[in-house]
Write a protein that holds these residues in place. Structure first.
Motif, PDB file in Angstrom:
ATOM      1  N   ASP A  68       0.799  -1.217   0.000  1.00 23.81           N
ATOM      2  CA  ASP A  68       0.236  -0.096   0.026  1.00 23.81           C
ATOM      3  C   ASP A  68       1.007   1.173  -0.177  1.00 23.81           C
ATOM      4  OD1 ASP A  68      -1.858  -1.998   0.540  1.00 23.81           O
ATOM      5  OD2 ASP A  68      -2.657  -1.019   2.146  1.00 23.81           O
ATOM      6  N   ALA A  69       2.212   1.162  -0.304  1.00 22.86           N
ATOM      7  CA  ALA A  69       2.934   2.399  -0.161  1.00 22.86           C
ATOM      8  C   ALA A  69       2.797   3.025  -1.553  1.00 22.86           C
ATOM      9  CB  ALA A  69       4.194   1.856   0.002  1.00 22.86           C
ATOM     10  N   THR A  70       3.431   4.418  -1.597  1.00 24.02           N
ATOM     11  CA  THR A  70       3.297   5.176  -2.548  1.00 24.02           C
ATOM     12  C   THR A  70       4.781   4.858  -3.274  1.00 24.02           C
ATOM     13  OG1 THR A  70       1.914   7.107  -1.867  1.00 24.02           O
ATOM     14  CG2 THR A  70       3.423   7.455  -3.697  1.00 24.02           C
ATOM     15  N   PRO A  71       4.947   4.395  -4.536  1.00 30.22           N
ATOM     16  CA  PRO A  71       6.327   4.295  -4.963  1.00 30.22           C
ATOM     17  C   PRO A  71       6.978   5.387  -5.470  1.00 30.22           C
ATOM     18  CG  PRO A  71       4.562   3.110  -6.265  1.00 30.22           C
ATOM     19  CD  PRO A  71       3.732   3.971  -5.441  1.00 30.22           C
ATOM     20  N   THR A  72       8.243   5.257  -5.569  1.00 32.81           N
ATOM     21  CA  THR A  72       9.087   6.363  -5.931  1.00 32.81           C
ATOM     22  C   THR A  72       8.987   6.763  -7.408  1.00 32.81           C
ATOM     23  OG1 THR A  72      10.914   4.941  -6.571  1.00 32.81           O
ATOM     24  CG2 THR A  72      10.822   6.087  -4.336  1.00 32.81           C
ATOM     25  N   TRP A  73       9.181   7.852  -7.656  1.00 33.39           N
ATOM     26  CA  TRP A  73       8.780   8.401  -9.173  1.00 33.39           C
ATOM     27  C   TRP A  73      10.150   9.376  -9.648  1.00 33.39           C
ATOM     28  CZ3 TRP A  73       8.186  13.740  -9.870  1.00 33.39           C
ATOM     29  CH2 TRP A  73       8.027  14.463  -8.846  1.00 33.39           C
ATOM     30  N   HIS A  74      10.125   9.496 -10.906  1.00 31.87           N
ATOM     31  CA  HIS A  74      11.081  10.617 -11.540  1.00 31.87           C
ATOM     32  C   HIS A  74      10.519  11.314 -12.678  1.00 31.87           C
ATOM     33  CE1 HIS A  74      11.088   6.889 -14.163  1.00 31.87           C
ATOM     34  NE2 HIS A  74      11.501   7.813 -15.325  1.00 31.87           N
ATOM     35  N   CYS A  75      11.134  12.457 -12.817  1.00 35.70           N
ATOM     36  CA  CYS A  75      10.900  13.430 -14.068  1.00 35.70           C
ATOM     37  C   CYS A  75      10.830  12.872 -15.434  1.00 35.70           C
ATOM     38  CB  CYS A  75      11.288  14.544 -13.860  1.00 35.70           C
ATOM     39  SG  CYS A  75      10.587  15.486 -12.326  1.00 35.70           S
ATOM     40  N   THR A  76      10.165  12.982 -16.212  1.00 39.20           N
ATOM     41  CA  THR A  76      10.601  12.373 -17.678  1.00 39.20           C
ATOM     42  C   THR A  76      10.512  13.551 -18.729  1.00 39.20           C
ATOM     43  OG1 THR A  76       8.079  12.500 -17.962  1.00 39.20           O
ATOM     44  CG2 THR A  76       9.315  10.440 -17.373  1.00 39.20           C
ATOM     45  N   SER A  77      10.350  14.844 -18.354  1.00 34.36           N
ATOM     46  CA  SER A  77      10.396  16.117 -18.977  1.00 34.36           C
ATOM     47  C   SER A  77      11.583  16.875 -18.594  1.00 34.36           C
ATOM     48  CB  SER A  77       9.189  16.855 -19.055  1.00 34.36           C
ATOM     49  OG  SER A  77       8.651  17.439 -17.889  1.00 34.36           O
ATOM     50  N   GLY A  78      11.849  17.702 -19.217  1.00 32.69           N
ATOM     51  CA  GLY A  78      13.070  18.849 -19.091  1.00 32.69           C
ATOM     52  C   GLY A  78      12.604  20.151 -18.581  1.00 32.69           C
ATOM     53  N   THR A  79      11.250  20.193 -18.235  1.00 36.44           N
ATOM     54  CA  THR A  79      10.710  21.389 -17.709  1.00 36.44           C
ATOM     55  C   THR A  79      11.376  21.559 -16.319  1.00 36.44           C
ATOM     56  OG1 THR A  79       8.842  20.603 -16.671  1.00 36.44           O
ATOM     57  CG2 THR A  79       8.770  21.196 -19.085  1.00 36.44           C
ATOM     58  N   THR A  80      11.332  22.969 -15.880  1.00 38.31           N
ATOM     59  CA  THR A  80      11.795  23.396 -14.673  1.00 38.31           C
ATOM     60  C   THR A  80      10.641  23.180 -13.654  1.00 38.31           C
ATOM     61  OG1 THR A  80      11.137  26.043 -14.980  1.00 38.31           O
ATOM     62  CG2 THR A  80      13.326  24.915 -15.668  1.00 38.31           C
ATOM     63  N   THR A  81       9.623  22.998 -13.962  1.00 38.18           N
ATOM     64  CA  THR A  81       8.400  22.569 -13.082  1.00 38.18           C
ATOM     65  C   THR A  81       8.534  21.389 -12.509  1.00 38.18           C
ATOM     66  OG1 THR A  81       6.997  21.849 -14.981  1.00 38.18           O
ATOM     67  CG2 THR A  81       6.855  24.071 -14.420  1.00 38.18           C
ATOM     68  N   CYS A  82       9.087  20.501 -13.194  1.00 39.21           N
ATOM     69  CA  CYS A  82       9.230  19.051 -12.516  1.00 39.21           C
ATOM     70  C   CYS A  82      10.705  18.716 -11.812  1.00 39.21           C
ATOM     71  CB  CYS A  82       8.929  18.204 -13.508  1.00 39.21           C
ATOM     72  SG  CYS A  82       9.081  16.407 -13.076  1.00 39.21           S
ATOM     73  N   ASN A  83      10.461  18.470 -10.504  1.00 38.79           N
ATOM     74  CA  ASN A  83      11.707  18.124  -9.814  1.00 38.79           C
ATOM     75  C   ASN A  83      11.541  17.271  -8.680  1.00 38.79           C
ATOM     76  OD1 ASN A  83      11.255  19.918  -7.482  1.00 38.79           O
ATOM     77  ND2 ASN A  83      11.336  21.631  -8.882  1.00 38.79           N
ATOM     78  N   SER A  84      12.519  16.996  -7.790  1.00 38.00           N
ATOM     79  CA  SER A  84      12.417  16.147  -6.822  1.00 38.00           C
ATOM     80  C   SER A  84      11.378  16.440  -5.741  1.00 38.00           C
ATOM     81  CB  SER A  84      13.781  15.623  -6.246  1.00 38.00           C
ATOM     82  OG  SER A  84      14.451  16.802  -5.727  1.00 38.00           O
ATOM     83  N   SER A  85      11.159  17.601  -5.733  1.00 36.43           N
ATOM     84  CA  SER A  85      10.542  18.304  -4.535  1.00 36.43           C
ATOM     85  C   SER A  85       9.094  18.434  -5.030  1.00 36.43           C
ATOM     86  CB  SER A  85      11.071  19.371  -3.892  1.00 36.43           C
ATOM     87  OG  SER A  85      11.306  20.362  -4.790  1.00 36.43           O
ATOM     88  N   SER A  86       8.664  18.457  -6.330  1.00 42.33           N
ATOM     89  CA  SER A  86       7.401  18.648  -6.706  1.00 42.33           C
ATOM     90  C   SER A  86       6.394  17.735  -6.439  1.00 42.33           C
ATOM     91  CB  SER A  86       7.573  18.534  -8.408  1.00 42.33           C
ATOM     92  OG  SER A  86       8.557  19.438  -8.894  1.00 42.33           O
ATOM     93  N   ASP A  87       5.246  18.088  -6.405  1.00 45.00           N
ATOM     94  CA  ASP A  87       4.132  17.296  -5.919  1.00 45.00           C
ATOM     95  C   ASP A  87       3.534  16.848  -7.296  1.00 45.00           C
ATOM     96  OD1 ASP A  87       1.719  16.133  -5.282  1.00 45.00           O
ATOM     97  OD2 ASP A  87       0.908  17.883  -3.954  1.00 45.00           O
ATOM     98  N   ILE A  88       3.341  15.457  -7.560  1.00 43.21           N
ATOM     99  CA  ILE A  88       2.951  14.862  -8.879  1.00 43.21           C
ATOM    100  C   ILE A  88       1.527  15.194  -9.206  1.00 43.21           C
ATOM    101  CG2 ILE A  88       4.952  13.133  -8.587  1.00 43.21           C
ATOM    102  CD1 ILE A  88       2.789  11.333  -7.507  1.00 43.21           C
ATOM    103  N   CYS A  89       0.835  15.663  -8.137  1.00 40.88           N
ATOM    104  CA  CYS A  89      -0.656  15.922  -8.393  1.00 40.88           C
ATOM    105  C   CYS A  89      -0.836  17.186  -9.017  1.00 40.88           C
ATOM    106  CB  CYS A  89      -1.405  15.960  -6.883  1.00 40.88           C
ATOM    107  SG  CYS A  89      -1.549  14.292  -6.160  1.00 40.88           S
ATOM    108  N   ASP A  90       0.326  17.931  -8.920  1.00 39.85           N
ATOM    109  CA  ASP A  90       0.460  19.471  -9.559  1.00 39.85           C
ATOM    110  C   ASP A  90       1.075  19.446 -10.951  1.00 39.85           C
ATOM    111  OD1 ASP A  90      -0.771  20.689  -7.370  1.00 39.85           O
ATOM    112  OD2 ASP A  90       1.135  20.991  -6.523  1.00 39.85           O
ATOM    113  N   LEU A  91       1.424  17.952 -11.383  1.00 37.54           N
ATOM    114  CA  LEU A  91       2.141  17.945 -12.668  1.00 37.54           C
ATOM    115  C   LEU A  91       1.139  17.192 -13.545  1.00 37.54           C
ATOM    116  CD1 LEU A  91       5.533  16.455 -11.077  1.00 37.54           C
ATOM    117  CD2 LEU A  91       5.061  19.051 -11.876  1.00 37.54           C
TER     118      LEU A  91
END
Length: 518
Positions: A68-91
């Motif tokens: 039931d854990a939330t798996p790790t994820w990574h950014c697939t685009s080169g945009t500045t809006t996506c980084n390790s501290s981003s909320d994936i719900c906002d992406l």
């Protein structure tokens, strides 16, 4: 008519001042003391077979840490809006991807990453709520119509079959429903195992045999990181497959090779079966004088009438009919709830500490092992009351400090979490065996079951607090610490049972304690 107890050595009143003068208790308790004076192969194999149920219980209890854990994820685009501290719900979904297969956990499989904490915490809470309801409905049946062994078999079958069926879940609602059924099944496993183990042996072996239940539960808990790591590239369904099939196979061994508690058989009018079991155990003890007792027909004449026609919930009612029994029951339930908040909450919330989840769970599981020899030393040498109190206080303090320490102090936080968890584990070992000694055979499983249900009820709340605690640490670890700290003081209202005998009826328990007070 000859007194069957005359065939036995009379108890030394100086060594055992707590032994009541009731003939039934005298005969039955002395027979068990003699037949189980040593721990032979028969007792050892029976103990192992019974304790294995706790191993499968342990795997199912903490399996949600991985499934039931939330798996790790990574950014697939080169945009500045996506980084390790981003909320994936906002992406945008095109900006990120999971590090592993999409079916690794139920979160990624059913796209629950942006769902509320109620939805993500529902499966774990359903499992523990099933444990609470199942214990209240079924726990007392081990004292009345079903007995310890039969209820244990039914519980294991229900838990393992429901776990296997979980593989075919298509959404979080079906998954939660099956986890609820699995929780109902496992609700009576630990209590039946503990009572069945401790009723089969004399007082010398009770702490040593009782600790096996906790040890095997830890083995189940400890096996999870290994199973999860091996299946790290597979779907969450693989974990349920690997844990449920062995559990279903074990149910056959349980049904055909495990023997019932002789104390329960004797108290339910099945004296010949009880004596046959004790006789078989005595054969492994060359110094046993048990055979001479078997020759006395007077022993069988003392067997109570069968209680099958009695209300199956009579034992639960008896716990609240007597003032002293109700007081003890409520106190152990408060203790169970406080200790459970830490014991379940800490491992379930390790993902919020920012530490490696495989190592965190493994450390928690490994830390349970040294708690067992420590528990044995305490039970044989020190006061149960003071020991439970101190472990609860230390666990509570460590839990609160863990919540206060900042996120940057990861090593300190994990050390405090482990210390709090270790103390709660030891406190639970002590209060579980303490409870078995506090109540007579006729209500023992019901009382232990209520302790267990309060313990599981705390897991329902702690699993929800873990979801909330991802953004506010004090609402999880802080609350856990406060709960166990406060509950620890209630143990002061219980009598200490160190060195005492097990009673079989409510009247015997009252007479025994009136003699002590007198």
């Amino acid at each position: 008519m000859a007194d069957p107890t005359s065939l036995l050595p009379q108890p030394n009143r100086e060594e055992d001042p707590e032994t009541p003068s009731n003939n039934l208790h005298h005969s039955l308790d002395q027979i068990i003391e003699q037949s189980e004076a040593s721990f032979g192969w028969n007792q050892f194999l029976q103990s192992i077979l019974v304790s294995l149920a706790s191993l499968f219980d342990g795997t199912q209890t903490f399996i949600s840490v991985y499934t039931d854990a939330t798996p790790t994820w990574h950014c697939t685009s080169g945009t500045t809006t996506c980084n390790s501290s981003s909320d994936i719900c906002d992406l945008s979904t095109s900006d990120w991807a999971w590090d592993s297969i999409s079916s690794k956990t139920i979160i990624s499989d059913w796209n629950l990453q942006c769902s509320s904490s109620f939805i993500t915490g529902l499966p774990a809470s359903s499992y523990f709520m099933g444990g609470v309801i199942g214990g209240l409905l079924l726990g007392t049946l081990a004292d009345s119509s079903l007995g310890r062994k039969r209820l244990l078999v039914i519980s294991c079958i229900t838990m393992s079959v429901a776990a296997f069926a979980t593989i075919f879940s298509t959404n979080v609602w079906i998954y939660s429903a099956l986890r609820f059924v699995s929780g109902i099944g496992r609700s009576c496993i630990s209590t039946c195992v503990l009572v069945l183990l401790m009723e089969r042996v004399g007082r010398k072996w009770r702490p040593r045999v009782g600790i096996m239940q906790f040890f095997f539960f830890t083995l189940g808990f400890l096996s999870l990181p290994a199973i999860a790591y091996i299946n790290r590239a597979n779907s969450w369904r693989a974990l349920y497959l690997c844990t449920s099939i062995p559990a279903m196979l074990y149910c056959f061994l349980l049904q055909f090779f495990v023997k019932e508690s002789p104390r329960w058989l004797f108290m339910n009018g099945r004296g010949e079966e009880a004596i046959a079991i004790l006789k078989k155990s005595a054969l492994s003890n060359p110094n046993s004088e048990f055979n001479s007792v078997l020759l006395s027909a007077d022993l069988l004449s003392q067997v109570p009438e069968s209680t099958k026609s009695i209300d199956p919930y009579k034992s639960m009612k008896d716990l609240f009919a007597k003032k002293w029994a109700m007081k003890r029951t409520l106190i152990v339930m408060v203790l169970g709830f406080g200790i459970g908040m830490v014991y379940y909450g800490m491992p379930l919330g390790v993902g919020n500490l920012g530490f490696n989840i495989y190592l965190s769970v493994m450390f928690n599981a490994l830390l349970e092992i040294p708690s067992y020899p420590l528990t044995l030393i305490i039970l044989e040498k020190w006061s149960r009351k003071l020991s439970v109190l101190w472990f609860c206080l230390v666990s509570g303090i460590c839990g609160v400090v863990c919540a206060v320490v900042g996120d940057k102090q990861k090593v300190i936080r994990i050390v405090l979490e482990l210390a709090s968890f270790f103390c709660s584990r030891t406190a639970w070992n002590l209060i579980s065996m303490f409870t078995v000694e506090l109540f007579p055979t006729c209500v023992r499983n019901s009382a232990t079951s209520l302790l267990r249900q309060s313990y599981i009820l705390s897991a329902v709340f702690s699993s929800m607090l873990v979801s909330v605690g991802s953004s506010n640490g004090f609402l999880s670890y802080g609350v856990f610490g406060v709960a166990i700290f406060v509950s620890g003081f209630f143990v002061a209202f219980l009598p200490d049972t160190r060195g005492g005998t097990l009673c079989d009826t409510m009247d015997e328990q009252e007479r025994k304690e009136s003699m002590i007070l007198g």
